[in-house]
Design a protein around this motif. Structure first.
Motif, PDB file in Angstrom:
ATOM      1  N   MET A 127       8.902  11.775  -5.034  1.00 14.98           N
ATOM      2  CA  MET A 127       7.700  11.154  -4.486  1.00 14.98           C
ATOM      3  C   MET A 127       7.413   9.936  -5.355  1.00 14.98           C
ATOM      4  SD  MET A 127       3.829  12.555  -3.800  1.00 14.98           S
ATOM      5  CE  MET A 127       3.246  12.398  -5.487  1.00 14.98           C
ATOM      6  N   VAL A 128       7.277   8.788  -4.729  1.00 16.33           N
ATOM      7  CA  VAL A 128       7.042   7.553  -5.472  1.00 16.33           C
ATOM      8  C   VAL A 128       5.769   6.891  -4.958  1.00 16.33           C
ATOM      9  CG1 VAL A 128       9.543   7.247  -5.713  1.00 16.33           C
ATOM     10  CG2 VAL A 128       8.329   6.041  -3.885  1.00 16.33           C
ATOM     11  N   GLY A 129       5.239   5.973  -5.752  1.00 18.18           N
ATOM     12  CA  GLY A 129       4.059   5.265  -5.293  1.00 18.18           C
ATOM     13  C   GLY A 129       3.687   4.129  -6.217  1.00 18.18           C
ATOM     14  N   PHE A 130       2.908   3.190  -5.682  1.00 13.06           N
ATOM     15  CA  PHE A 130       2.348   2.115  -6.505  1.00 13.06           C
ATOM     16  C   PHE A 130       0.933   1.809  -6.046  1.00 13.06           C
ATOM     17  CE2 PHE A 130       4.193  -0.416  -3.042  1.00 13.06           C
ATOM     18  CZ  PHE A 130       3.228  -1.406  -2.815  1.00 13.06           C
ATOM     19  N   VAL A 131       0.159   1.202  -6.941  1.00 18.46           N
ATOM     20  CA  VAL A 131      -1.232   0.852  -6.666  1.00 18.46           C
ATOM     21  C   VAL A 131      -1.355  -0.664  -6.640  1.00 18.46           C
ATOM     22  CG1 VAL A 131      -3.619   1.052  -7.444  1.00 18.46           C
ATOM     23  CG2 VAL A 131      -2.031   2.956  -7.795  1.00 18.46           C
ATOM     24  N   ALA A 132      -1.928  -1.185  -5.564  1.00 20.07           N
ATOM     25  CA  ALA A 132      -2.140  -2.626  -5.451  1.00 20.07           C
ATOM     26  C   ALA A 132      -3.262  -3.069  -6.382  1.00 20.07           C
ATOM     27  CB  ALA A 132      -2.470  -2.994  -4.005  1.00 20.07           C
ATOM     28  N   SER A 133      -3.398  -4.371  -6.548  1.00 17.21           N
ATOM     29  CA  SER A 133      -4.399  -4.932  -7.462  1.00 17.21           C
ATOM     30  C   SER A 133      -5.806  -4.824  -6.865  1.00 17.21           C
ATOM     31  CB  SER A 133      -4.075  -6.403  -7.742  1.00 17.21           C
ATOM     32  OG  SER A 133      -4.247  -7.175  -6.555  1.00 17.21           O
ATOM     33  N   ASN A 134      -6.808  -5.195  -7.671  1.00 19.04           N
ATOM     34  CA  ASN A 134      -8.201  -5.206  -7.204  1.00 19.04           C
ATOM     35  C   ASN A 134      -8.354  -6.065  -5.946  1.00 19.04           C
ATOM     36  OD1 ASN A 134      -8.332  -3.967  -9.651  1.00 19.04           O
ATOM     37  ND2 ASN A 134      -9.980  -5.222 -10.484  1.00 19.04           N
ATOM     38  N   GLN A 135      -7.556  -7.122  -5.853  1.00 24.01           N
ATOM     39  CA  GLN A 135      -7.618  -8.030  -4.705  1.00 24.01           C
ATOM     40  C   GLN A 135      -7.386  -7.280  -3.395  1.00 24.01           C
ATOM     41  OE1 GLN A 135      -4.897 -11.303  -5.031  1.00 24.01           O
ATOM     42  NE2 GLN A 135      -5.051 -11.845  -2.871  1.00 24.01           N
ATOM     43  N   ASN A 136      -6.558  -6.234  -3.446  1.00 28.54           N
ATOM     44  CA  ASN A 136      -6.271  -5.415  -2.270  1.00 28.54           C
ATOM     45  C   ASN A 136      -6.891  -4.031  -2.380  1.00 28.54           C
ATOM     46  OD1 ASN A 136      -4.550  -7.013  -0.382  1.00 28.54           O
ATOM     47  ND2 ASN A 136      -3.293  -7.233  -2.218  1.00 28.54           N
ATOM     48  N   ASP A 137      -8.046  -3.972  -3.058  1.00 28.16           N
ATOM     49  CA  ASP A 137      -8.858  -2.753  -3.143  1.00 28.16           C
ATOM     50  C   ASP A 137      -8.113  -1.577  -3.752  1.00 28.16           C
ATOM     51  OD1 ASP A 137     -11.038  -4.075  -1.863  1.00 28.16           O
ATOM     52  OD2 ASP A 137     -10.079  -3.734   0.077  1.00 28.16           O
ATOM     53  N   ASN A 138      -7.152  -1.878  -4.626  1.00 30.62           N
ATOM     54  CA  ASN A 138      -6.406  -0.820  -5.333  1.00 30.62           C
ATOM     55  C   ASN A 138      -5.825   0.212  -4.356  1.00 30.62           C
ATOM     56  OD1 ASN A 138      -9.082  -1.234  -7.453  1.00 30.62           O
ATOM     57  ND2 ASN A 138      -7.026  -1.749  -8.123  1.00 30.62           N
ATOM     58  N   ARG A 139      -5.296  -0.266  -3.240  1.00 27.07           N
ATOM     59  CA  ARG A 139      -4.682   0.628  -2.256  1.00 27.07           C
ATOM     60  C   ARG A 139      -3.467   1.321  -2.861  1.00 27.07           C
ATOM     61  NH1 ARG A 139      -3.182  -2.309   3.067  1.00 27.07           N
ATOM     62  NH2 ARG A 139      -2.588  -0.156   3.619  1.00 27.07           N
ATOM     63  N   PHE A 140      -3.335   2.591  -2.542  1.00 31.06           N
ATOM     64  CA  PHE A 140      -2.236   3.417  -3.056  1.00 31.06           C
ATOM     65  C   PHE A 140      -1.188   3.589  -1.956  1.00 31.06           C
ATOM     66  CE2 PHE A 140      -0.787   7.964  -3.946  1.00 31.06           C
ATOM     67  CZ  PHE A 140       0.214   7.555  -4.816  1.00 31.06           C
ATOM     68  N   PHE A 141       0.051   3.162  -2.239  1.00 33.16           N
ATOM     69  CA  PHE A 141       1.160   3.283  -1.305  1.00 33.16           C
ATOM     70  C   PHE A 141       2.129   4.335  -1.842  1.00 33.16           C
ATOM     71  CE2 PHE A 141      -0.554  -0.949  -0.902  1.00 33.16           C
ATOM     72  CZ  PHE A 141      -0.546  -1.201   0.469  1.00 33.16           C
ATOM     73  N   THR A 142       2.441   5.340  -1.044  1.00 28.23           N
ATOM     74  CA  THR A 142       3.311   6.411  -1.517  1.00 28.23           C
ATOM     75  C   THR A 142       4.264   6.868  -0.426  1.00 28.23           C
ATOM     76  OG1 THR A 142       3.341   8.589  -2.597  1.00 28.23           O
ATOM     77  CG2 THR A 142       1.669   8.224  -0.898  1.00 28.23           C
ATOM     78  N   LYS A 143       5.397   7.434  -0.859  1.00 22.79           N
ATOM     79  CA  LYS A 143       6.440   7.856   0.074  1.00 22.79           C
ATOM     80  C   LYS A 143       7.313   8.896  -0.611  1.00 22.79           C
ATOM     81  CE  LYS A 143       8.908   7.073   3.945  1.00 22.79           C
ATOM     82  NZ  LYS A 143       8.362   7.268   5.312  1.00 22.79           N
ATOM     83  N   VAL A 144       7.781   9.869   0.154  1.00 27.07           N
ATOM     84  CA  VAL A 144       8.765  10.832  -0.351  1.00 27.07           C
ATOM     85  C   VAL A 144      10.151  10.313   0.005  1.00 27.07           C
ATOM     86  CG1 VAL A 144       9.664  13.175  -0.166  1.00 27.07           C
ATOM     87  CG2 VAL A 144       7.192  12.793  -0.206  1.00 27.07           C
ATOM     88  N   LEU A 145      11.008  10.199  -1.010  1.00 30.39           N
ATOM     89  CA  LEU A 145      12.345   9.642  -0.837  1.00 30.39           C
ATOM     90  C   LEU A 145      13.415  10.706  -1.031  1.00 30.39           C
ATOM     91  CD1 LEU A 145      12.008   6.363  -2.973  1.00 30.39           C
ATOM     92  CD2 LEU A 145      11.390   6.717  -0.566  1.00 30.39           C
ATOM     93  N   ASN A 146      14.455  10.615  -0.239  1.00 31.05           N
ATOM     94  CA  ASN A 146      15.611  11.491  -0.372  1.00 31.05           C
ATOM     95  C   ASN A 146      16.843  10.660  -0.710  1.00 31.05           C
ATOM     96  OD1 ASN A 146      14.431  14.170   0.454  1.00 31.05           O
ATOM     97  ND2 ASN A 146      13.938  12.986   2.287  1.00 31.05           N
ATOM     98  N   LYS A 147      17.963  11.337  -0.931  1.00 27.98           N
ATOM     99  CA  LYS A 147      19.205  10.674  -1.284  1.00 27.98           C
ATOM    100  C   LYS A 147      19.530   9.549  -0.293  1.00 27.98           C
ATOM    101  CE  LYS A 147      24.106  11.639  -2.151  1.00 27.98           C
ATOM    102  NZ  LYS A 147      25.145  12.705  -2.247  1.00 27.98           N
ATOM    103  N   GLY A 148      19.780   8.359  -0.838  1.00 27.89           N
ATOM    104  CA  GLY A 148      20.102   7.208  -0.018  1.00 27.89           C
ATOM    105  C   GLY A 148      18.918   6.331   0.326  1.00 27.89           C
ATOM    106  N   ASP A 149      17.692   6.816   0.059  1.00 27.91           N
ATOM    107  CA  ASP A 149      16.492   6.021   0.366  1.00 27.91           C
ATOM    108  C   ASP A 149      16.232   4.984  -0.718  1.00 27.91           C
ATOM    109  OD1 ASP A 149      16.071   7.430   2.676  1.00 27.91           O
ATOM    110  OD2 ASP A 149      14.582   8.800   1.807  1.00 27.91           O
ATOM    111  N   VAL A 150      15.586   3.897  -0.314  1.00 30.32           N
ATOM    112  CA  VAL A 150      15.275   2.780  -1.210  1.00 30.32           C
ATOM    113  C   VAL A 150      13.792   2.441  -1.082  1.00 30.32           C
ATOM    114  CG1 VAL A 150      15.741   0.349  -1.730  1.00 30.32           C
ATOM    115  CG2 VAL A 150      17.617   1.841  -1.005  1.00 30.32           C
ATOM    116  N   PHE A 151      13.151   2.113  -2.204  1.00 24.72           N
ATOM    117  CA  PHE A 151      11.729   1.758  -2.197  1.00 24.72           C
ATOM    118  C   PHE A 151      11.505   0.595  -3.155  1.00 24.72           C
ATOM    119  CE2 PHE A 151       7.148   2.320  -2.919  1.00 24.72           C
ATOM    120  CZ  PHE A 151       6.699   2.670  -1.651  1.00 24.72           C
TER     121      PHE A 151
END
Length: 224
Positions: A127-151
């Motif tokens: 499970m991966v994720g990143f948080v955007a800056s204050n400019q974008n209201d600190n939105r949290f983007f997350t995704k579950v990745l399996n073998k072969g997936d790219v993020f």
């Protein structure tokens, strides 16, 4: 006469825009670089001296990444392959890292001050994720990745990965700098040298100073 003046003004604006476009500084490859007038007091930065091309061999462009030891409190190990470890990367503007995860191992929230990151899963489920800056209201983007997936983790964003599978996991990280740097958030905030005053952190996080002291103590004892 007016049309001629407008045309000249447009030409002047275009020339000014072109001058700004050509005045481009390369991205920094260090945290700071204090200018000095005497070169004897300075060091060479933003790359390394180049090997004589006549002496370059195929081995200069080869590197083997060993499996990382995940026997630590986080259950993960990042093996960096920057220009410091792999001189063949010099001036190419790229680097990489292998990340090994034990079951439920975590690569904790961190940021790369000089790079965008592309993460490729080689084995396991993350499970991966990143948080955007204050400019974008600190939105949290997350995704579950399996073998072969790219993020993708955009430049400078705080991000993490955690192994949510029952077995080991491995990922390969590609970074857009030969020396991307890393700032681990918990270590930087609670384990800085010297420590950030507890008054500052207590007010920033709106918690009691005892909690701050505990977090600082924990980061001081971590060896990962």
């Amino acid at each position: 006469m007016m049309k001629g003046s407008v045309f000249i003004s447009l030409i002047a604006l275009l020339a000014l825009a072109c001058s700004f476009a050509s005045a481009y500084d390369p991205s920094p490859l260090q945290d700071f670089c204090v200018g000095v007038n005497d070169t004897k007091l300075g060091v060479f930065v933003n790359g390394r001296f180049c090997k004589d091309p006549k002496l370059v061999k195929a081995e200069d462009f080869f590197f083997h990444i060993n499996e990382g030891n995940t026997s630590n409190p986080l259950g993960s190990q990042v093996t960096q392959v920057s220009v410091a470890e792999f001189p063949g990367l010099n001036t190419l503007g790229i680097s990489l890292a292998r990340i090994d995860y034990a079951p439920y191992g975590l690569n904790p929230p961190h940021t790369h001050p000089r790079a965008t990151e592309v993460l490729s899963v080689l084995e396991g489920t993350l499970m991966v994720g990143f948080v955007a800056s204050n400019q974008n209201d600190n939105r949290f983007f997350t995704k579950v990745l399996n073998k072969g997936d790219v993020f993708i983790f955009p430049f400078g964003m705080i991000h993490f990965q955690i192994n949510v599978g029952h077995g080991n996991a491995v990922a390969l990280s590609s970074l857009s700098s030969q020396n991307p740097g890393v700032i681990t958030i918990a270590r930087a905030v609670f384990g800085s040298n010297p420590l950030i005053p507890s008054d500052v952190l207590s007010k920033a996080f709106q918690v009691d100073k005892k909690i701050i002291a505990l977090l600082q103590q924990q980061q001081g004892s971590n060896n990962y």
